[in-house]
Design an enzyme around this catalytic site. Structure first.
Site, PDB file in Angstrom:
ATOM      1  N   GLY A 275       0.654  -1.286   0.201  1.00  0.00           N
ATOM      2  CA  GLY A 275       0.458   0.182  -0.309  1.00  0.00           C
ATOM      3  C   GLY A 275       0.872   0.874   0.283  1.00  0.00           C
ATOM      4  O   GLY A 275       1.995   1.487  -0.388  1.00  0.00           O
TER       5      GLY A 275
ATOM      6  N   GLU B 262       5.898  -2.952   1.205  1.00  0.00           N
ATOM      7  CA  GLU B 262       5.887  -3.598  -0.682  1.00  0.00           C
ATOM      8  C   GLU B 262       5.078  -1.638  -1.010  1.00  0.00           C
ATOM      9  O   GLU B 262       4.058  -1.956  -0.523  1.00  0.00           O
ATOM     10  CB  GLU B 262       4.876  -4.405  -1.207  1.00  0.00           C
TER      11      GLU B 262
ATOM     12  N   CYS C 101       1.993   0.118  -8.800  1.00  0.00           N
ATOM     13  CA  CYS C 101       3.251   1.000  -8.174  1.00  0.00           C
ATOM     14  C   CYS C 101       4.616   1.156  -8.884  1.00  0.00           C
ATOM     15  O   CYS C 101       5.314   1.778  -9.096  1.00  0.00           O
ATOM     16  CB  CYS C 101       3.681  -0.432  -6.667  1.00  0.00           C
TER      17      CYS C 101
HETATM   18  P1  NAD Z   1      -3.542   2.264   1.639  1.00  0.00           P
HETATM   19  O1  NAD Z   1      -2.019   2.519   2.257  1.00  0.00           O
HETATM   20  O2  NAD Z   1      -4.529   3.181   1.659  1.00  0.00           O
HETATM   21  O3  NAD Z   1      -4.148   0.839   1.834  1.00  0.00           O
HETATM   22  C1  NAD Z   1      -3.477  -0.404   1.672  1.00  0.00           C
HETATM   23  C2  NAD Z   1      -4.231  -0.765   2.954  1.00  0.00           C
HETATM   24  O4  NAD Z   1      -4.062  -0.748   4.306  1.00  0.00           O
HETATM   25  C3  NAD Z   1      -6.323  -0.751   2.904  1.00  0.00           C
HETATM   26  O5  NAD Z   1      -6.071  -2.134   2.685  1.00  0.00           O
HETATM   27  C4  NAD Z   1      -6.542  -0.870   4.097  1.00  0.00           C
HETATM   28  O6  NAD Z   1      -7.875  -1.160   4.192  1.00  0.00           O
HETATM   29  C5  NAD Z   1      -5.537  -0.361   4.647  1.00  0.00           C
HETATM   30  N1  NAD Z   1      -5.135   0.059   5.739  1.00  0.00           N
HETATM   31  C6  NAD Z   1      -5.029   1.370   6.227  1.00  0.00           C
HETATM   32  N2  NAD Z   1      -4.900   2.146   6.953  1.00  0.00           N
HETATM   33  C7  NAD Z   1      -4.722   1.666   7.973  1.00  0.00           C
HETATM   34  C8  NAD Z   1      -3.803   1.133   9.066  1.00  0.00           C
HETATM   35  N3  NAD Z   1      -4.272   1.501  10.153  1.00  0.00           N
HETATM   36  N4  NAD Z   1      -4.172  -0.713   9.843  1.00  0.00           N
HETATM   37  C9  NAD Z   1      -3.396  -1.515   8.987  1.00  0.00           C
HETATM   38  N5  NAD Z   1      -4.054  -1.477   7.706  1.00  0.00           N
HETATM   39  C10 NAD Z   1      -4.634  -0.150   7.278  1.00  0.00           C
HETATM   40  O7  NAD Z   1      -2.703   2.099  -0.215  1.00  0.00           O
HETATM   41  P2  NAD Z   1      -4.000   1.817  -1.626  1.00  0.00           P
HETATM   42  O8  NAD Z   1      -4.270   3.037  -1.483  1.00  0.00           O
HETATM   43  O9  NAD Z   1      -4.985   0.776  -0.973  1.00  0.00           O
HETATM   44  O10 NAD Z   1      -2.831   1.532  -2.744  1.00  0.00           O
HETATM   45  C11 NAD Z   1      -2.075   2.459  -3.704  1.00  0.00           C
HETATM   46  C12 NAD Z   1      -0.935   2.725  -2.807  1.00  0.00           C
HETATM   47  O11 NAD Z   1       0.075   0.902  -2.826  1.00  0.00           O
HETATM   48  C13 NAD Z   1      -0.071   3.148  -3.899  1.00  0.00           C
HETATM   49  O12 NAD Z   1       1.064   3.725  -3.161  1.00  0.00           O
HETATM   50  C14 NAD Z   1       1.132   2.098  -4.519  1.00  0.00           C
HETATM   51  O13 NAD Z   1       2.370   2.198  -4.999  1.00  0.00           O
HETATM   52  C15 NAD Z   1       1.153   1.116  -3.339  1.00  0.00           C
HETATM   53  N6  NAD Z   1       1.792   0.040  -3.794  1.00  0.00           N
HETATM   54  C16 NAD Z   1       1.952  -1.107  -4.096  1.00  0.00           C
HETATM   55  C17 NAD Z   1       2.994  -1.707  -4.665  1.00  0.00           C
HETATM   56  C18 NAD Z   1       4.023  -2.732  -4.000  1.00  0.00           C
HETATM   57  O14 NAD Z   1       4.577  -3.893  -4.666  1.00  0.00           O
HETATM   58  N7  NAD Z   1       5.476  -1.819  -3.618  1.00  0.00           N
HETATM   59  C19 NAD Z   1       1.896  -2.828  -5.397  1.00  0.00           C
HETATM   60  C20 NAD Z   1       0.893  -1.841  -4.874  1.00  0.00           C
HETATM   61  C21 NAD Z   1       0.105  -0.706  -4.536  1.00  0.00           C
END
Ligand code: NAD
Length: 481
Positions: free
Chosen positions: A208, A230, A264
């Site tokens: 995320g 990641e 990402c």
């Molecule tokens: P996000 O960080 O908003 O959310 C990701 C997940 O975290 C969701 O399931 C959410 O419910 C959960 N979450 C939120 N707050 C939390 C907390 N305090 N504790 C535990 N869980 C919590 O990310 P997003 O907007 O869903 O995804 C987009 C991001 O993901 C972009 O920054 C992208 O680059 C990244 N991403 C990285 C990769 C990689 O492999 N490096 C792959 C895909 C996406």
């Protein structure tokens, strides 16, 4: 039970409610998984592999429903099919690979104490927690789950609350394989459900954003559990004058605009050697202008809607701020509302590193292009970022491309292509800087990070006595008595 409203990204309408699983229910699920895990571990890698292959068959039986759920949540049809097929390929891959990896256990004699013989046991973490994002829901929900299960762990998965629809049909596929059904559970919900999960698992895999990743890392540290993170990226591409510009423009367009830039490892910054800059921009603009959004017909175009509607405003803001600071829009540039939100392929020039569009993750189909004079300057610009996920270099020869790749900050640099880690899962790589933390999710390490080594140490000689630590003996030695 409380529910979370889910928006269809094509219509902009809320048309689904996902259960918001409570802290107590998360604890109960983790407890069930913890109780079931020793039996799963005791099955051994070959039998687990067989169960995983049964699961693959079950996923195939439910493939149409899973892909349909993904299509509703992401607004894209072909990619939903690709996601559903990809996870089946991984199950085959890890089922084939795990027995050899887990069987490769060392034993022997210690070099430092030759009377001590040792052998290693690989002990899986009992419960792996997985928290995944919305951009590629099924793939990123299962990318860590499959090797964790193959390693002998049980898995508690929390998908993004933005795209949770696949949980229902995937659960039906899990229920058809009773041995698996006991060791994987899916809990839908938002941040609170994610926080509860971290309190009840033995290691957490998080994919995320950087801000959430930081919170996850802090909570994991407080619980003394490993966190494999990641996170986001701002991947650069460098195009040398010697490169085949046609190939470079095609690969850059695919990587930057594919998935609406919601990946990402999307290319988000393009640096082109000055002597070919205008030729390259002309090519890229021609190719970008020939693309289409997949509206009104889902079965046309290459660019889907923004999955998470607030993303549309963020992308427009990055473009508008760049333009206000002097950037030129060469094509696209305007987000469109048709119920949901779309952005056509956008190419910007006259950008600088002071602009957000070159510094922050945009996560949209936007390609800002900037000229450079020398490879040293290109490398300096590419490395001027808080992120270090991946990158790309296009050059006339492998030597030239690899010499530049070696000097770039990032865990995976593709030469004469882009985003190759999306296709190549068997090669290890790490995420650098704010793009992540923890062992490689790709390659053999992707499974081995889920097991800890226990050493069994056998003393074949006589154990040392306490007299070996007797200070008076040491004093006698010093005095030469
Ligand atoms: P996000 O960080 O908003 O959310 C990701 C997940 O975290 C969701 O399931 C959410 O419910 C959960 N979450 C939120 N707050 C939390 C907390 N305090 N504790 C535990 N869980 C919590 O990310 P997003 O907007 O869903 O995804 C987009 C991001 O993901 C972009 O920054 C992208 O680059 C990244 N991403 C990285 C990769 C990689 O492999 N490096 C792959 C895909 C996406």
């Amino acid at each position: 039970m409380n529910t979370i409203p889910v928006t269809n990204p094509r219509s902009g309408e809320v048309d689904y409610q996902a259960p918001a699983v409570s802290r107590e229910e998360v604890a109960a699920a983790a407890n069930r998984l913890r109780l079931a895990q020793p039996t799963w571990e005791a099955l051994g890698p070959e039998r687990r592999a067989k169960v995983l292959l049964d699961w693959k068959q079950a996923i195939q039986r439910h493939a149409a429903d899973i892909a349909h759920a993904l299509c509703l949540d992401t607004g894209r049809h072909l990619l939903a099919q690709i996601e559903t097929a990809s996870v089946q390929d991984w199950i085959s891959w890890w089922a084939g690979r795990a027995p050899a990896l887990l069987g490769n256990v060392r034993s022997g004699k210690s070099v430092m104490a030759p009377s001590v013989e040792y052998s290693h046991r690989l002990k899986p973490y009992p419960v792996i927690g997985i928290i995944s994002p919305w951009n590629v829901p099924l793939i990123l929900g299962l990318i860590d789950a499959v090797p964790a299960l193959a390693a002998g762990c049980s898995v508690l998965l929390k998908p993004s609350e933005v795209t949770p629809r696949f949980a229902e049909p995937l659960r039906r596929a899990i229920e058809e394989v009773p041995e698996l059904d006991r060791v994987i559970e899916i809990v839908t919900g938002g941040p609170e459900t994610g926080q509860a999960l971290i309190d009840h698992v033995d290691a957490v895999c998080f994919t995320g954003s950087v801000p959430t990743g930081r919170k996850v890392a802090v909570q994991a540290a407080e619980n003394f559990i490993p966190a494999f993170l990641e996170l986001g990226g701002k991947d650069p591409a460098i195009v040398m004058a010697s490169a085949n510009l046609e190939i470079a423009a095609d690969a850059i367009l695919r990587s930057g605009v594919g998935l609406t830039g919601q990946a990402c490892q999307s290319l988000e910054r393009i640096y082109v050697q000055e002597s070919v800059f205008e030729d390259f921009v002309e090519l890229l603009v021609a190719k970008a202008s020939a693309t289409n959004i997949n509206w009104p017909d889902l079965h046309t175009g290459q660019i889907g809607p923004f999955i998470f509607p607030p993303q549309a405003a963020k992308v427009q803001q990055h473009i508008d701020e760049a333009v206000a600071e002097g950037a030129q829009v060469r094509c696209g540039g305007q987000v469109e509302e048709h119920g949901g939100w779309w952005c056509p392929a956008t190419v910007l020039t006259d950008v600088t590193h002071e602009m957000k569009i070159m510094r922050e993750e945009t996560f949209g189909p936007v390609l800002p292009v900037m000229p450079f004079k020398s490879s040293d300057q290109a490398i300096k610009l590419a490395n001027d970022s808080i992120f270090g996920l991946s990158g790309a270099v296009f050059a006339g020869s492998r030597e030239e491309g690899e010499a530049i790749a070696e000097r770039l900050t990032g865990g995976a640099i593709s030469v004469n292509d882009a985003g190759l880690t999306a296709q190549v899962h068997d090669v290890e790589k790490n995420s650098f800087c704010l793009s992540g933390m923890g062992g490689s999710r790709m390659g053999d390490a992707g499974l081995l990070r889920f097991v800890r080594k226990r050493a069994i140490l056998f003393q074949s000689g006589i154990p040392a006595c306490l007299s070996a630590m007797d200070e008076s003996l040491a004093a006698r030695d010093r005095s030469g008595d």
